[in-house]
Design a protein around this motif. Structure first.
Motif, PDB file in Angstrom:
ATOM      1  N   GLY A  61       0.857  -1.073   0.242  1.00  0.00           N
ATOM      2  CA  GLY A  61      -0.102  -0.119   0.078  1.00  0.00           C
ATOM      3  C   GLY A  61       0.964   1.187   0.009  1.00  0.00           C
ATOM      4  O   GLY A  61       0.293   2.183   0.231  1.00  0.00           O
ATOM      5  N   LEU A  62       2.096   1.008  -0.290  1.00  0.00           N
ATOM      6  CA  LEU A  62       2.991   2.401  -0.158  1.00  0.00           C
ATOM      7  C   LEU A  62       2.956   3.076  -1.691  1.00  0.00           C
ATOM      8  O   LEU A  62       3.465   4.099  -1.930  1.00  0.00           O
ATOM      9  N   LEU A  63       2.640   2.341  -2.664  1.00  0.00           N
ATOM     10  CA  LEU A  63       2.457   2.917  -3.887  1.00  0.00           C
ATOM     11  C   LEU A  63       1.117   2.708  -4.504  1.00  0.00           C
ATOM     12  O   LEU A  63       0.482   1.687  -4.191  1.00  0.00           O
ATOM     13  N   GLU A  64       0.550   3.743  -5.413  1.00  0.00           N
ATOM     14  CA  GLU A  64      -0.613   3.658  -5.891  1.00  0.00           C
ATOM     15  C   GLU A  64      -0.927   2.485  -7.077  1.00  0.00           C
ATOM     16  O   GLU A  64      -1.891   1.805  -7.103  1.00  0.00           O
ATOM     17  N   THR A  65       0.349   2.421  -7.950  1.00  0.00           N
ATOM     18  CA  THR A  65       0.368   1.578  -9.035  1.00  0.00           C
ATOM     19  C   THR A  65       1.765   0.967  -8.803  1.00  0.00           C
ATOM     20  O   THR A  65       2.714   1.130  -8.426  1.00  0.00           O
ATOM     21  N   ASP A  66       1.585  -0.532  -9.720  1.00  0.00           N
ATOM     22  CA  ASP A  66       3.008  -1.137  -9.908  1.00  0.00           C
ATOM     23  C   ASP A  66       3.098  -1.210 -11.583  1.00  0.00           C
ATOM     24  O   ASP A  66       2.483  -2.082 -12.253  1.00  0.00           O
ATOM     25  N   ASP A  67       3.859  -0.011 -11.932  1.00  0.00           N
ATOM     26  CA  ASP A  67       3.886   0.316 -13.230  1.00  0.00           C
ATOM     27  C   ASP A  67       4.869  -1.024 -14.105  1.00  0.00           C
ATOM     28  O   ASP A  67       4.952  -0.856 -15.404  1.00  0.00           O
ATOM     29  N   LEU A  68       5.429  -1.788 -13.155  1.00  0.00           N
ATOM     30  CA  LEU A  68       6.396  -2.689 -13.996  1.00  0.00           C
ATOM     31  C   LEU A  68       5.657  -4.043 -13.814  1.00  0.00           C
ATOM     32  O   LEU A  68       6.041  -5.027 -14.476  1.00  0.00           O
ATOM     33  N   ASP A  69       4.446  -3.990 -13.522  1.00  0.00           N
ATOM     34  CA  ASP A  69       3.844  -5.520 -13.387  1.00  0.00           C
ATOM     35  C   ASP A  69       3.091  -5.874 -14.783  1.00  0.00           C
ATOM     36  O   ASP A  69       3.025  -5.229 -15.736  1.00  0.00           O
ATOM     37  N   LYS A  70       3.743  -7.111 -15.130  1.00  0.00           N
ATOM     38  CA  LYS A  70       3.252  -7.602 -16.390  1.00  0.00           C
ATOM     39  C   LYS A  70       4.014  -7.268 -17.578  1.00  0.00           C
ATOM     40  O   LYS A  70       3.962  -7.480 -18.555  1.00  0.00           O
ATOM     41  N   LYS A  71       5.301  -6.473 -17.179  1.00  0.00           N
ATOM     42  CA  LYS A  71       6.254  -6.038 -18.275  1.00  0.00           C
ATOM     43  C   LYS A  71       7.087  -6.891 -18.816  1.00  0.00           C
ATOM     44  O   LYS A  71       7.588  -7.975 -18.085  1.00  0.00           O
ATOM     45  N   GLU A  72       7.379  -7.129 -19.991  1.00  0.00           N
ATOM     46  CA  GLU A  72       8.343  -8.218 -20.691  1.00  0.00           C
ATOM     47  C   GLU A  72       9.823  -7.644 -20.184  1.00  0.00           C
ATOM     48  O   GLU A  72       9.974  -6.512 -19.874  1.00  0.00           O
ATOM     49  N   ILE A  73      10.529  -8.606 -19.941  1.00  0.00           N
ATOM     50  CA  ILE A  73      11.993  -8.545 -19.906  1.00  0.00           C
ATOM     51  C   ILE A  73      12.504  -7.755 -20.672  1.00  0.00           C
ATOM     52  O   ILE A  73      12.596  -8.170 -22.070  1.00  0.00           O
ATOM     53  N   PRO A  74      13.300  -6.642 -20.469  1.00  0.00           N
ATOM     54  CA  PRO A  74      13.956  -5.786 -21.671  1.00  0.00           C
ATOM     55  C   PRO A  74      15.146  -6.538 -22.208  1.00  0.00           C
ATOM     56  O   PRO A  74      15.633  -7.340 -21.866  1.00  0.00           O
ATOM     57  N   GLU A  75      15.275  -6.326 -23.549  1.00  0.00           N
ATOM     58  CA  GLU A  75      16.271  -7.154 -24.419  1.00  0.00           C
ATOM     59  C   GLU A  75      17.893  -6.522 -24.108  1.00  0.00           C
ATOM     60  O   GLU A  75      18.776  -6.954 -24.271  1.00  0.00           O
ATOM     61  N   LYS A  76      17.679  -5.293 -23.425  1.00  0.00           N
ATOM     62  CA  LYS A  76      19.128  -4.471 -23.461  1.00  0.00           C
ATOM     63  C   LYS A  76      19.436  -4.685 -21.925  1.00  0.00           C
ATOM     64  O   LYS A  76      18.648  -3.983 -20.923  1.00  0.00           O
ATOM     65  N   ALA A  77      20.729  -5.044 -21.405  1.00  0.00           N
ATOM     66  CA  ALA A  77      21.038  -4.757 -19.966  1.00  0.00           C
ATOM     67  C   ALA A  77      20.867  -3.549 -19.551  1.00  0.00           C
ATOM     68  O   ALA A  77      20.483  -3.183 -18.511  1.00  0.00           O
ATOM     69  N   GLU A  78      21.407  -2.508 -20.359  1.00  0.00           N
ATOM     70  CA  GLU A  78      21.390  -1.119 -19.794  1.00  0.00           C
ATOM     71  C   GLU A  78      20.038  -0.639 -19.836  1.00  0.00           C
ATOM     72  O   GLU A  78      19.830   0.149 -18.537  1.00  0.00           O
ATOM     73  N   GLU A  79      19.047  -0.917 -20.429  1.00  0.00           N
ATOM     74  CA  GLU A  79      17.582  -0.708 -19.715  1.00  0.00           C
ATOM     75  C   GLU A  79      17.169  -1.246 -18.356  1.00  0.00           C
ATOM     76  O   GLU A  79      16.586  -0.732 -17.817  1.00  0.00           O
ATOM     77  N   ILE A  80      17.635  -2.639 -18.127  1.00  0.00           N
ATOM     78  CA  ILE A  80      17.351  -3.223 -16.997  1.00  0.00           C
ATOM     79  C   ILE A  80      18.026  -2.144 -15.599  1.00  0.00           C
ATOM     80  O   ILE A  80      17.373  -1.911 -15.004  1.00  0.00           O
ATOM     81  N   CYS A  81      19.144  -1.890 -15.962  1.00  0.00           N
ATOM     82  CA  CYS A  81      19.709  -1.322 -15.066  1.00  0.00           C
ATOM     83  C   CYS A  81      19.132   0.118 -14.783  1.00  0.00           C
ATOM     84  O   CYS A  81      19.236   0.420 -13.646  1.00  0.00           O
ATOM     85  N   SER A  82      18.984   0.931 -15.858  1.00  0.00           N
ATOM     86  CA  SER A  82      18.417   2.028 -15.689  1.00  0.00           C
ATOM     87  C   SER A  82      17.174   2.136 -14.961  1.00  0.00           C
ATOM     88  O   SER A  82      16.978   2.815 -14.182  1.00  0.00           O
ATOM     89  N   ILE A  83      16.214   1.124 -15.417  1.00  0.00           N
ATOM     90  CA  ILE A  83      15.030   1.010 -14.494  1.00  0.00           C
ATOM     91  C   ILE A  83      15.160   0.744 -13.204  1.00  0.00           C
ATOM     92  O   ILE A  83      14.468   1.408 -12.108  1.00  0.00           O
ATOM     93  N   TYR A  84      16.163  -0.126 -12.845  1.00  0.00           N
ATOM     94  CA  TYR A  84      16.574  -0.526 -11.474  1.00  0.00           C
ATOM     95  C   TYR A  84      16.928   0.888 -10.807  1.00  0.00           C
ATOM     96  O   TYR A  84      16.576   1.112  -9.766  1.00  0.00           O
ATOM     97  N   GLN A  85      17.634   1.539 -11.326  1.00  0.00           N
ATOM     98  CA  GLN A  85      18.258   2.567 -10.762  1.00  0.00           C
ATOM     99  C   GLN A  85      17.332   3.684 -10.347  1.00  0.00           C
ATOM    100  O   GLN A  85      16.861   4.087  -9.243  1.00  0.00           O
ATOM    101  N   LYS A  86      16.272   3.744 -11.451  1.00  0.00           N
ATOM    102  CA  LYS A  86      15.323   4.844 -11.200  1.00  0.00           C
ATOM    103  C   LYS A  86      14.017   4.514 -10.203  1.00  0.00           C
ATOM    104  O   LYS A  86      13.713   4.957  -9.100  1.00  0.00           O
ATOM    105  N   LYS A  87      13.834   2.941 -10.250  1.00  0.00           N
ATOM    106  CA  LYS A  87      12.917   2.533  -9.085  1.00  0.00           C
ATOM    107  C   LYS A  87      13.795   2.364  -7.616  1.00  0.00           C
ATOM    108  O   LYS A  87      12.946   2.121  -6.421  1.00  0.00           O
ATOM    109  N   GLY A  88      14.711   1.804  -7.775  1.00  0.00           N
ATOM    110  CA  GLY A  88      15.396   1.430  -6.659  1.00  0.00           C
ATOM    111  C   GLY A  88      15.812   2.868  -5.628  1.00  0.00           C
ATOM    112  O   GLY A  88      15.899   2.624  -4.415  1.00  0.00           O
TER     113      GLY A  88
END
Length: 120
Positions: A61-88
């Motif tokens: 209940g700390l976030l209103e939405t989970d915007d990564l739910d059901k998203k496909e695994i990115p094909e680029k390692a850099e994209e995973i890293c970038s999203i993790y850094q932003k969300k983390g």
């Protein structure tokens, strides 16, 4: 045991920085590697860790939405890293109702040090 939210945030920032060091070593080619057919690929594992950063606060209940739910695994390692850094890195928290994209911690602030999230 944490005595304050700031104690937790300090540990969280350390863990985000450590995870980013590992994620920044990934390449597009390593994402498909599996040690065994019965385990997740490196890319699936990295994406699972990334998705969990929004899934768990949403479930609590700390976030209103989970915007990564059901998203496909990115094909680029850099994209995973970038999203993790932003969300983390928790955004500034606000009291009141949970808001999209913000951790909700009544009476406290949550923040991430950009310097602590860089890899060496």
């Amino acid at each position: 045991m944490y005595r304050t939210i700031d104690d937790f945030i300090s540990d969280w920032n350390t863990e985000v920085a450590s995870t980013l060091k590992v994620f920044k070593k990934l390449t597009d080619g390593t994402l498909t590697f599996k040690q065994d057919d019965n385990v997740r690929s490196i890319g699936r594992l990295a994406w699972h860790i990334t998705q969990t950063v929004s899934e768990m606060p949403f479930s609590a209940g700390l976030l209103e939405t989970d915007d990564l739910d059901k998203k496909e695994i990115p094909e680029k390692a850099e994209e995973i890293c970038s999203i993790y850094q932003k969300k983390g890195c928790p955004k500034r928290a606000f009291s009141g109702q949970p808001q999209k994209g913000y951790w909700h911690v009544s009476g406290a602030t949550a923040h991430c040090s950009a310097k602590s999230a860089t890899a060496s």
